[in-house]
Write a protein that holds these residues in place. Structure first.
Motif, PDB file in Angstrom:
ATOM      1  N   ASN A   1      87.959 -42.926  47.575  1.00 33.20           N
ATOM      2  CA  ASN A   1      87.266 -44.050  46.951  1.00 33.20           C
ATOM      3  C   ASN A   1      88.255 -45.145  46.565  1.00 33.20           C
ATOM      4  O   ASN A   1      89.382 -44.862  46.153  1.00 33.20           O
ATOM      5  N   ILE A   2      87.818 -46.387  46.679  1.00 37.35           N
ATOM      6  CA  ILE A   2      88.638 -47.525  46.281  1.00 37.35           C
ATOM      7  C   ILE A   2      87.856 -48.344  45.264  1.00 37.35           C
ATOM      8  O   ILE A   2      86.723 -48.753  45.530  1.00 37.35           O
ATOM      9  N   CYS A   3      88.471 -48.542  44.114  1.00 42.14           N
ATOM     10  CA  CYS A   3      87.811 -49.295  43.050  1.00 42.14           C
ATOM     11  C   CYS A   3      88.485 -50.647  42.892  1.00 42.14           C
ATOM     12  O   CYS A   3      89.700 -50.727  42.685  1.00 42.14           O
ATOM     13  N   LEU A   4      87.708 -51.725  43.019  1.00 43.60           N
ATOM     14  CA  LEU A   4      88.236 -53.079  42.814  1.00 43.60           C
ATOM     15  C   LEU A   4      88.216 -53.408  41.333  1.00 43.60           C
ATOM     16  O   LEU A   4      87.195 -53.267  40.661  1.00 43.60           O
ATOM     17  N   CYS A   5      89.367 -53.851  40.832  1.00 45.04           N
ATOM     18  CA  CYS A   5      89.514 -54.157  39.418  1.00 45.04           C
ATOM     19  C   CYS A   5      90.178 -55.524  39.257  1.00 45.04           C
ATOM     20  O   CYS A   5      90.594 -56.136  40.225  1.00 45.04           O
ATOM     21  N   GLY A   6      90.270 -55.957  38.037  1.00 44.25           N
ATOM     22  CA  GLY A   6      90.927 -57.223  37.767  1.00 44.25           C
ATOM     23  C   GLY A   6      89.943 -58.368  37.632  1.00 44.25           C
ATOM     24  O   GLY A   6      88.743 -58.231  37.887  1.00 44.25           O
ATOM     25  N   GLU A   7      90.477 -59.516  37.248  1.00 44.75           N
ATOM     26  CA  GLU A   7      89.635 -60.676  36.948  1.00 44.75           C
ATOM     27  C   GLU A   7      88.798 -61.117  38.140  1.00 44.75           C
ATOM     28  O   GLU A   7      87.611 -61.437  38.007  1.00 44.75           O
ATOM     29  N   VAL A   8      89.389 -61.136  39.338  1.00 46.14           N
ATOM     30  CA  VAL A   8      88.654 -61.594  40.522  1.00 46.14           C
ATOM     31  C   VAL A   8      87.504 -60.645  40.841  1.00 46.14           C
ATOM     32  O   VAL A   8      86.419 -61.070  41.259  1.00 46.14           O
TER      33      VAL A   8
ATOM     34  N   SER B   1      91.591 -41.208  43.249  1.00 44.21           N
ATOM     35  CA  SER B   1      90.967 -42.470  43.596  1.00 44.21           C
ATOM     36  C   SER B   1      92.043 -43.533  43.682  1.00 44.21           C
ATOM     37  O   SER B   1      93.146 -43.375  43.164  1.00 44.21           O
ATOM     38  N   VAL B   2      91.709 -44.634  44.368  1.00 40.42           N
ATOM     39  CA  VAL B   2      92.634 -45.750  44.514  1.00 40.42           C
ATOM     40  C   VAL B   2      92.067 -46.936  43.739  1.00 40.42           C
ATOM     41  O   VAL B   2      90.870 -47.228  43.821  1.00 40.42           O
ATOM     42  N   TYR B   3      92.921 -47.603  42.996  1.00 43.14           N
ATOM     43  CA  TYR B   3      92.522 -48.786  42.245  1.00 43.14           C
ATOM     44  C   TYR B   3      93.293 -49.983  42.775  1.00 43.14           C
ATOM     45  O   TYR B   3      94.523 -49.959  42.860  1.00 43.14           O
ATOM     46  N   LEU B   4      92.555 -51.022  43.162  1.00 43.88           N
ATOM     47  CA  LEU B   4      93.149 -52.250  43.689  1.00 43.88           C
ATOM     48  C   LEU B   4      92.902 -53.357  42.676  1.00 43.88           C
ATOM     49  O   LEU B   4      91.753 -53.730  42.403  1.00 43.88           O
ATOM     50  N   MET B   5      93.982 -53.894  42.101  1.00 45.77           N
ATOM     51  CA  MET B   5      93.884 -54.899  41.052  1.00 45.77           C
ATOM     52  C   MET B   5      94.045 -56.293  41.637  1.00 45.77           C
ATOM     53  O   MET B   5      95.035 -56.587  42.318  1.00 45.77           O
ATOM     54  N   LEU B   6      93.070 -57.157  41.364  1.00 48.00           N
ATOM     55  CA  LEU B   6      93.083 -58.528  41.870  1.00 48.00           C
ATOM     56  C   LEU B   6      93.170 -59.504  40.699  1.00 48.00           C
ATOM     57  O   LEU B   6      92.169 -59.938  40.151  1.00 48.00           O
ATOM     58  N   ASN B   7      94.388 -59.834  40.320  1.00 46.70           N
ATOM     59  CA  ASN B   7      94.643 -60.792  39.253  1.00 46.70           C
ATOM     60  C   ASN B   7      95.527 -61.906  39.800  1.00 46.70           C
ATOM     61  O   ASN B   7      95.500 -62.170  40.998  1.00 46.70           O
ATOM     62  N   GLU B   8      96.308 -62.543  38.939  1.00 45.63           N
ATOM     63  CA  GLU B   8      97.267 -63.544  39.408  1.00 45.63           C
ATOM     64  C   GLU B   8      98.242 -62.907  40.391  1.00 45.63           C
ATOM     65  O   GLU B   8      98.755 -63.554  41.291  1.00 45.63           O
TER      66      GLU B   8
ATOM     67  N   LEU C   1      90.725 -59.969  52.385  1.00 47.02           N
ATOM     68  CA  LEU C   1      90.551 -58.868  51.440  1.00 47.02           C
ATOM     69  C   LEU C   1      90.069 -57.620  52.162  1.00 47.02           C
ATOM     70  O   LEU C   1      90.573 -56.508  51.921  1.00 47.02           O
ATOM     71  N   ALA C   2      89.108 -57.784  53.066  1.00 45.95           N
ATOM     72  CA  ALA C   2      88.557 -56.650  53.803  1.00 45.95           C
ATOM     73  C   ALA C   2      89.600 -55.981  54.690  1.00 45.95           C
ATOM     74  O   ALA C   2      89.617 -54.756  54.820  1.00 45.95           O
ATOM     75  N   VAL C   3      90.471 -56.778  55.289  1.00 46.64           N
ATOM     76  CA  VAL C   3      91.532 -56.216  56.134  1.00 46.64           C
ATOM     77  C   VAL C   3      92.391 -55.246  55.320  1.00 46.64           C
ATOM     78  O   VAL C   3      92.657 -54.113  55.741  1.00 46.64           O
TER      79      VAL C   3
ATOM     80  N   SER D   1      99.651 -62.908  48.737  1.00 46.43           N
ATOM     81  CA  SER D   1      99.604 -64.350  49.022  1.00 46.43           C
ATOM     82  C   SER D   1      98.230 -64.794  49.506  1.00 46.43           C
ATOM     83  O   SER D   1      97.935 -65.991  49.524  1.00 46.43           O
ATOM     84  N   TYR D   2      97.377 -63.835  49.875  1.00 51.27           N
ATOM     85  CA  TYR D   2      96.080 -64.173  50.464  1.00 51.27           C
ATOM     86  C   TYR D   2      94.878 -63.726  49.635  1.00 51.27           C
ATOM     87  O   TYR D   2      93.769 -64.227  49.857  1.00 51.27           O
ATOM     88  N   VAL D   3      95.097 -62.789  48.675  1.00 50.86           N
ATOM     89  CA  VAL D   3      93.929 -62.285  47.935  1.00 50.86           C
ATOM     90  C   VAL D   3      94.116 -62.309  46.415  1.00 50.86           C
ATOM     91  O   VAL D   3      93.284 -61.776  45.683  1.00 50.86           O
TER      92      VAL D   3
END
Length: 395
Positions: free
Chosen positions: A334-341, A228-235, A320-322, A280-282
């Motif tokens: 599968n892609i799992c969105l993680c992190g504070e955002v 699986s892929v994990y995408l972290m959205l933090n600072e 983000l979708a791009v 820089s964008y997400v």
């Protein structure tokens, strides 16, 4: 089910012991009949393995389940205090050390405010680790290791932190972080450790449904081919590819550095020095720091239909979708969105999926996109979980 072809009797016994322990561990608590039913092992075999695990001080009997008629079943659990690991998270302004037991529960934590940039902070790490152990009267022999996370990019051999801009580090030797620590150590990128924590917790929650053994899928719990892929959205923005229980490194130890994909050539300047990076964008900064507000305030304003915030968020979701679409097309997993955002984005899941469907060149309902069930506090101890997983595999 696991195959036992060409295995010796000793091999089979070891495999079954590991199967039983994993089941107890990831399910949280279970009865022996449930172990027998789920793993299709005879009760004498289950009892034999429970005896082994109990004698090795790895499990405990914690009372009884409520009776459904007849004799009450014993509650079988992992003995958390039998083995522990420590996660030390370093940021520009703070070092936090967490003590985690074998169940993955955080027992205690110690924080130290410090300005990392241009300061000698290595001794502080060892001090926090030792204080955490002495404060909780821990037998050092029970400590599996110390994992240290850094928001930076590492070299191929994980010996040099090539760049950690927020901490003012460049070409920094990893051994400086561990030289004063008397335990086995690992030093990893923070996003990869966070991703591993999400993998761990997702596996625990899946197995927690074990009590309804008809739905139990042992292959999903044991199979190391699952990825699986994990995408972290933090600072910052990062992530990881996790194959089974292994974080994929890549040729240059940069697999999962999604934040530095170029989505706008010549666009906004990134911390890395390049322009147009995904980060820089997400990152969280787009919705908070750049606007001078907290994430809570941003999403509150969004729910109030503030036009300025709605415009910012519309572009954010598009960008983000791009990136998610590109990751999906490259990996088809599968892609799992993680992190504070990600915790805020859950309310906008359908909107995000509609954009993913529009961007994708192939038929998809975007069901590959998932949201983490792991809390921020749970995610912060991913480096400790790496030691726990290795230990579990060795049982």
């Amino acid at each position: 089910m696991l195959t036992t072809e060409k295995l010796t009797t000793t091999d089979v016994k070891k495999i079954n012991k590991n199967r039983v322990f994993r089941l107890i561990h990831f399910s949280g608590k279970v009865a022996r009949q449930e172990i027998s039913d789920a793993l299709r092992l005879s009760l004498p075999t289950v009892n034999q393995n429970l005896k082994y695990l109990f004698n090795e001080d790895l499990i405990e009997y914690a009372g009884n389940f409520e009776s459904t008629g007849g004799r009450k079943a014993q509650v079988i659990m992992v003995k958390g205090s039998s083995k522990l690991a420590i996660s030390v998270n370093i940021t520009a302004n703070e070092i936090v050390a967490y003590l985690v037991d074998l169940r993955g529960v955080v027992i205690d934590e110690i924080k130290l405010s410090v300005n990392i940039v241009n300061n000698d902070f290595e001794a502080d790490i060892a001090s926090l680790v030792n204080n955490l152990i002495s404060k909780n009267n821990i037998n050092k022999e029970n400590v599996l290791g110390v994992g240290i996370t850094v928001p930076g990019i590492f070299d191929n051999d994980n010996k040099i932190i090539l760049s950690a801009p927020t901490m003012g580090l460049k070409n920094y030797e990893v051994k400086n972080l561990t030289k004063n620590i008397d335990f086995k150590t690992i030093v990893v990128n923070d996003a990869k450790a966070y991703a591993f924590a999400n993998y761990w917790k997702n596996k625990q929650r899946e197995a927690a449904g074990l009590i309804t053994v008809r739905n139990f899928d042992e292959k999903k719990l044991m199979d190391n081919d699952f990825s699986s892929v994990y995408l972290m959205l933090n600072e910052g923005v990062g992530g990881a590819f996790i194959d089974g229980e292994t974080i994929r490194k890549g040729i240059h130890n940069r697999a999962g550095e999604f934040g530095h994909m170029t989505i706008y050539p010549g666009g906004e300047k990134c911390y890395c020095g390049k322009r147009g990076c995904y980060e820089s964008y997400v990152s969280a900064r787009v919705l908070s720091t750049k606007l001078g507000v907290s994430l809570d305030t941003f999403f509150r304003k969004l729910k109030e239909h503030d036009r300025e915030y709605s415009k910012v968020f519309d572009k954010y979701l598009d960008d983000l979708a791009v990136g998610i679409n590109n990751i999906f097309l490259m990996n088809d997993s599968n892609i799992c969105l993680c992190g504070e955002v990600a915790t805020y984005l859950k309310d906008y899941e359908e909107d995000l999926k509609r954009r993913l469907i529009d961007y994708c060149a192939f038929d998809t309902d975007a069901s590959y996109l998932q949201f983490t069930t792991c809390s921020e506090s749970e995610a912060k101890v991913g480096a400790a979980f790496m030691f726990l997983i290795d230990f579990i595999a060795s049982i």
